[in-house]
Design a protein around this motif. Structure first.
Motif, PDB file in Angstrom:
ATOM      1  N   ILE A 161      -2.298  78.622  35.904  1.00 24.91           N
ATOM      2  CA  ILE A 161      -0.985  78.291  36.456  1.00 24.91           C
ATOM      3  C   ILE A 161      -0.396  79.628  36.907  1.00 24.91           C
ATOM      4  O   ILE A 161      -0.287  80.540  36.097  1.00 24.91           O
ATOM      5  N   THR A 162      -0.057  79.734  38.175  1.00 19.15           N
ATOM      6  CA  THR A 162       0.478  81.020  38.622  1.00 19.15           C
ATOM      7  C   THR A 162       1.991  81.029  38.523  1.00 19.15           C
ATOM      8  O   THR A 162       2.640  79.990  38.492  1.00 19.15           O
ATOM      9  N   GLN A 163       2.502  82.239  38.490  1.00 16.96           N
ATOM     10  CA  GLN A 163       3.945  82.434  38.403  1.00 16.96           C
ATOM     11  C   GLN A 163       4.637  81.729  39.569  1.00 16.96           C
ATOM     12  O   GLN A 163       5.624  81.023  39.401  1.00 16.96           O
ATOM     13  N   LYS A 164       4.055  81.929  40.735  1.00 14.01           N
ATOM     14  CA  LYS A 164       4.680  81.388  41.930  1.00 14.01           C
ATOM     15  C   LYS A 164       4.675  79.864  41.939  1.00 14.01           C
ATOM     16  O   LYS A 164       5.649  79.222  42.328  1.00 14.01           O
ATOM     17  N   TYR A 165       3.566  79.321  41.478  1.00 17.93           N
ATOM     18  CA  TYR A 165       3.457  77.867  41.455  1.00 17.93           C
ATOM     19  C   TYR A 165       4.519  77.269  40.533  1.00 17.93           C
ATOM     20  O   TYR A 165       5.268  76.373  40.903  1.00 17.93           O
ATOM     21  N   LEU A 166       4.574  77.824  39.319  1.00 14.75           N
ATOM     22  CA  LEU A 166       5.498  77.271  38.343  1.00 14.75           C
ATOM     23  C   LEU A 166       6.948  77.468  38.797  1.00 14.75           C
ATOM     24  O   LEU A 166       7.782  76.565  38.681  1.00 14.75           O
ATOM     25  N   ARG A 167       7.215  78.617  39.357  1.00  7.93           N
ATOM     26  CA  ARG A 167       8.575  78.896  39.798  1.00  7.93           C
ATOM     27  C   ARG A 167       8.993  77.930  40.893  1.00  7.93           C
ATOM     28  O   ARG A 167      10.090  77.368  40.871  1.00  7.93           O
ATOM     29  N   ALA A 168       8.079  77.711  41.833  1.00  3.54           N
ATOM     30  CA  ALA A 168       8.397  76.788  42.923  1.00  3.54           C
ATOM     31  C   ALA A 168       8.585  75.372  42.395  1.00  3.54           C
ATOM     32  O   ALA A 168       9.493  74.650  42.805  1.00  3.54           O
ATOM     33  N   LEU A 169       7.734  75.004  41.449  1.00  2.00           N
ATOM     34  CA  LEU A 169       7.820  73.657  40.885  1.00  2.00           C
ATOM     35  C   LEU A 169       9.177  73.451  40.213  1.00  2.00           C
ATOM     36  O   LEU A 169       9.850  72.439  40.413  1.00  2.00           O
TER      37      LEU A 169
END
Ligand code: ADP
Ligand code: MG
Length: 694
Positions: A161-169
C-alpha cells in the motif's frame, strides 16, 4: 452489501479498492469506511509554501512548482541509469534526479506542470534527488490538492500500500462520508471545553489547512477517545455504587485498638489511614471496591488482616486470592500465626494439595467451618461460595483486569472487595486502568528500615560480589540470587537458575547452604524451601522471578540479579522489594553488561531511584503505557490516538467530564446520549455487558 449506517460499509466497495486491496487495508485495521476516516496520520509534512525556484537554497526542504522543459535518461560511468528532469518557473530552473528508475521517462512529459517536494542541493545545478512529485494535469479527482502545496499527512503503511494511494483514498472518502459521522459529544461539554466539531476534526486531522486547525482536530479526537473510555469506567463504577444491598459490617468498640495491641509493631500513619478508609467502606451497604496501592514492603498485609478480622467478627468468611502458590503459602503462614490463637480457622486451598486435602478444605468451606480461605484465584472462584463471604482480598494482582473485576459484580457478588498491588501505577495510568475503583496509596515504609543500596556492577567483578555475599551471610544474614531463566538454553548465554545453583553450591559457596527454588517445583517442595529459608536454615536462595511477588523474609539483606537487563523496571522493583524488610541494611546488586542503550538507561534509573512511584513514571515515559504495564492485559482496549503521558491534561479533563455526565445520567439513557452509549457498547463489547445498559 450496504449496511444501514453508510460508514459501516466495507472499504472494499470504495472506488479504487476492490477485494485485493481490501485485504491489505485490513492489515492496517481498516475494514469499514468509518475505520478509514479514523485512520490517523503518523506525522505531517508541510508542503504548503511553494517557493519561487530562484529562492531555493541548497539544504532547503521545500516545494517548488514549474513546467517540465526537458527530460532524459543517461548512464553514469559505472553504468547506473539516471533519469533527469529539468523544471523551470518564471524565476529559475531546478533538476529532479532519480537513480535506477528509467521508466519515469515514459511517465512524465515535456510541457507538464509539476510540483516537486524534497531537499534541494546545490551542485553545478540546483537539484532535488528522488523528490516527491505531483503532476498537475487536470486529473479528474483533483488530487493534486491531496499530495502537494499543503500540509500533507503521512500514514503508517503496510507492504504493497503506497503513501500516495492511501492518501488519495482517504482524501476522496472524506468528501462523501465525513458528514455522516455522528457527533457523540454532548454540546455543552464541547462548548465548555472548546472542542472542535467531529466533522471538522476528522477533516483536519487528515488534511489540515494550517497547524492550528490540526491541533484543534487532534485535541478533539484524543478527548473523544479518552472520554469514551472514562465514560465506560464511570458506568462501571456507578453500577457498583448503585447496589446498596451489600454488607453493612458493624465495627465493635475498641476493635482497632485491640488489633494494634496484638501486633509486634506500631502501625504507620498510612496504615492507620488505609484501615479507616476500608472500615468506612465496609460499614457502608454499598459494596467496597477499593484498590490499596502500596509501595513494596509498606505493609499491606496487616491492613488486609484487619479487614479480614472485621468481616469474621461480623459472622462472615474472608477469602484471599493471590497469583501464585508460594505467595498463598506465605500468607497462610503469616496469617495463621496471627489468627489461629484467636480461634479463627484459616485454610489453604491450592492446586498442588492432594485430592483428599482439597476435599477436606471444600468440606469445611461448605459447612461454614473455614473462616478464611487463602488460595489462587481460579481455585477460590471455583470452590468458595461467595454468598457467605464478606470480604474478598485480591493480593499482588497487577494484572487483575477490568473484566475480571466486572466478573465479581456480574455474578451478583455483594462482598466487599479489596485489591492490593505493589506495582505503583502513575496517576494517569491509574485513571485509565483502575478508573472504576477507589484508590488508597501507601508510599512510606515502616520506621527503622535503612534504605536499600543498589549497585550496577559489570560481570567481570562477580567475584567481589560473591565475597560480599559471603560476608553478609557470616554476619547471619541471607541472600537471594535471581536469574532470568530456570534452565540453560542453547547459545542464549543468559544466566539460568539451575546452572547458577550448581556453580554456587559446588564452586563458590560449598561450605554454605544453598537451595534452588523455581516455579516448576511441586508445591510441597516449594513450601518446605520457603519455610527453611524463613527459618534461616538456607543461606542462599537461587531463584527466578517466582520470588518476585510478596515474599517476606526480613533477615534477607542481599539480592544479586543476574542479567538484570532482561527484566523490566517494575519487575526489578518488585524483586528488590524482597530485601530491606527488616532492621538490617540491605543491598541489591545488578550484574549485567547490556549492549543496548535503552537497557543501560533503565539500569541507571533503577540504581538511582528507590521510590516505586518515581520508577513507574520513568518506565512509563521510557516504554509507553502499553508495554510498561500491559494495558492490554488489564482488559482495556489499546489507546490508539492519545498518549496518556503527553496528553494527560486532556485525559484528566475527559475523565472529569465523563464522570460528571454519568452522575447525571447514570445509564446514558437520555435520548441525547444515545449515540455515545452506542459507541461505548460497541467498543467495549463483551466487557461491559454486565452493565445491562444495552
Ligand atoms: P507488602 O506491602 O509489600 O505486602 P508486607 O505486608 O509483606 O509488605 O510487610 C512487609 C514487612 O513489614 C512484614 O515483615 C511486616 O510484618 C512488616 N511490617 C508491616 N507493617 C509494619 C509496621 N507498621 N512497622 C514495622 N514493620 C511492619
Ligand atoms: Mg504483600
Amino acid at each position: 452489501m450496504q449496511a444501514k449506517n453508510p460508514l459501516q460499509n466495507k472499504a472494499q466497495y470504495l472506488k479504487g479498492v476492490g477485494p485485493k486491496r481490501a485485504t491489505l487495508l485490513e492489515r492496517l485495521g481498516i475494514d469499514t469506511v468509518y475505520d478509514l476516516l479514523y485512520y490517523l496520520p503518523r506525522r505531517y509534512e508541510d508542503r504548503s509554501g511553494i517557493l519561487p525556484i530562484k529562492e531555493v537554497r541548497g539544504e532547503d526542504t521545500c516545494t517548488v512548482r514549474g513546467r517540465v522543459r526537458a527530460h532524459s535518461v543517461w548512464k553514469t560511468k559505472r553504468g547506473m541509469l539516471v533519469y533527469d528532469m529539468t523544471v523551470s518557473d518564471s524565476t529559475g530552473t531546478i533538476h529532479g534526479v532519480w537513480y535506477n528508475q528509467p521508466y519515469l521517462k515514459s511517465y512524465f512529459k515535456s510541457g507538464q506542470d509539476i510540483i516537486l517536494y524534497g531537499k534541494a542541493e546545490k551542485f553545478k545545478y540546483l537539484q532535488m534527488t528522488h523528490p516527491d512529485y505531483e503532476v498537475l494535469s487536470k486529473d479528474e479527482d483533483g488530487l493534486e490538492t491531496a499530495h502537494m502545496g499543503r500540509i500533507v499527512p503521512i500514514y503508517p503503511l503496510t507492504q504493497d500500500i503506497t503513501q500516495k494511494y492511501l492518501r488519495a483514498l482517504i482524501y476522496r472518502s472524506l468528501d462523501g462520508n465525513v458528514n455522516m459521522v455522528k457527533e457523540i459529544l454532548p454540546t455543552n461539554i464541547r462548548a465548555k471545553n472548546k472542542l472542535a466539531d467531529i466533522r471538522f476534526a476528522i477533516r483536519n486531522i487528515h488534511f489540515p489547512n494550517n497547524f492550528d486547525n490540526l491541533k484543534m482536530a487532534y485535541r478533539r479526537l484524543v478527548f473523544e477517545e479518552f472520554f469514551i473510555l472514562e465514560s465506560a469506567l464511570a458506568l462501571m463504577k456507578g453500577r457498583v455504587k448503585k447496589h446498596s444491598d451489600g454488607i453493612s459490617h458493624e465495627v465493635e468498640e475498641g476493635l482497632f485498638a485491640s488489633f494494634q495491641k496484638m501486633l509486634p509493631f506500631k502501625l504507620t500513619k498510612e496504615q492507620d489511614e488505609a484501615i479507616s478508609e476500608i472500615e468506612k467502606d465496609m460499614r457502608s451497604p454499598v459494596p467496597m471496591n477499593r484498590l490499596l496501592e502500596g509501595e513494596v514492603g509498606s505493609g499491606k498485609t496487616v491492613v488486609a488482616m484487619y479487614a479480614l478480622l472485621l468481616t469474621i467478627k461480623n459472622g462472615f468468611r474472608g477469602a484471599v486470592m493471590v497469583p501464585t502458590e508460594i505467595l498463598a503459602q506465605q500468607h497462610y503462614l503469616t496469617m495463621s500465626e496471627f489468627f489461629m490463637p484467636l480461634g479463627i480457622n484459616i485454610r489453604l486451598l491450592i492446586g498442588s494439595l492432594s485430592r483428599e486435602a482439597k476435599e477436606e478444605v471444600r468440606r469445611e468451606v461448605r459447612e461454614g467451618k473455614a473462616d478464611i480461605v487463602i488460595g489462587t484465584h481460579s481455585l477460590i472462584q471455583e470452590n468458595v461460595s461467595f454468598e457467605k463471604t464478606g470480604l474478598i482480598v485480591v493480593d499482588e494482582q497487577h494484572k487483575f483486569g477490568v473484566s475480571q473485576r466486572a466478573l465479581f459484580r456480574q455474578k451478583g457478588i455483594k462482598s466487599d472487595v479489596l485489591i492490593m498491588t505493589a506495582t505503583p501505577i502513575p496517576r494517569t495510568l491509574a485513571l485509565t486502568v483502575y478508573g472504576d475503583l477507589d484508590i488508597t496509596t501507601m508510599r512510606e515504609m515502616p520506621e527503622g528500615r535503612p534504605p536499600i543500596s543498589t549497585y550496577w556492577v559489570e560481570e567481570e567483578r562477580k567475584d567481589r560480589v560473591y565475597k560480599f555475599v559471603r560476608e553478609e551471610i557470616l554476619n547471619g544474614r541471607q541472600a537471594y540470587v535471581i536469574c532470568p531463566r530456570i534452565e540453560k538454553t542453547e547459545k542464549s548465554g543468559i544466566a539460568s537458575a539451575e546452572e547458577m545453583y550448581d556453580e554456587l553450591r559446588n564452586d563458590i559457596f560449598p561450605d554454605l547452604k544453598t537451595a534452588l527454588l523455581h516455579g516448576r517445583m511441586k508445591a510441597g517442595e516449594k513450601e518446605r524451601l520457603m519455610r527453611d529459608f524463613r527459618n534461616n536454615k538456607i543461606n542462599i536462595l537461587v531463584s527466578t522471578v517466582v520470588i518476585e511477588v510478596g515474599i517476606d523474609v526480613p533477615n534477607a539483606t542481599v539480592m544479586v540479579i543476574l542479567d538484570a537487563d532482561r527484566f523490566g523496571l517494575a519487575q526489578l522493583h518488585q524483586m528488590r522489594g524482597r530485601i530491606g524488610r527488616g532492621e538490617y541494611k540491605s543491598y541489591c546488586v545488578l550484574l549485567s553488561d547490556p549492549k543496548n542503550e535503552n537497557a543501560r538507561r533503565r539500569l541507571e534509573a533503577f540504581e538511582r531511584l528507590q521510590d516505586g512511584f518515581e520508577l513507574a513514571e520513568q518506565d512509563l515515559s521510557m516504554r509507553g503505557p502499553g508495554e510498561a504495564l500491559g494495558t492490554r492485559q488489564h482488559g482495556l482496549p489499546e489507546i490508539r490516538f492519545g498518549d496518556i503521558v503527553a496528553d494527560k491534561d486532556i485525559l484528566e479533563l475527559a475523565r472529569r467530564e465523563a464522570f460528571e455526565l454519568i452522575e447525571k445520567d447514570s445509564n446514558l439513557s437520555d435520548e441525547r446520549n444515545r449515540d455515545l452509549r452506542d459507541v461505548i457498547m460497541e467498543r467495549y463489547k463483551g466487557k461491559l455487558e454486565f452493565l445491562g445498559v444495552g
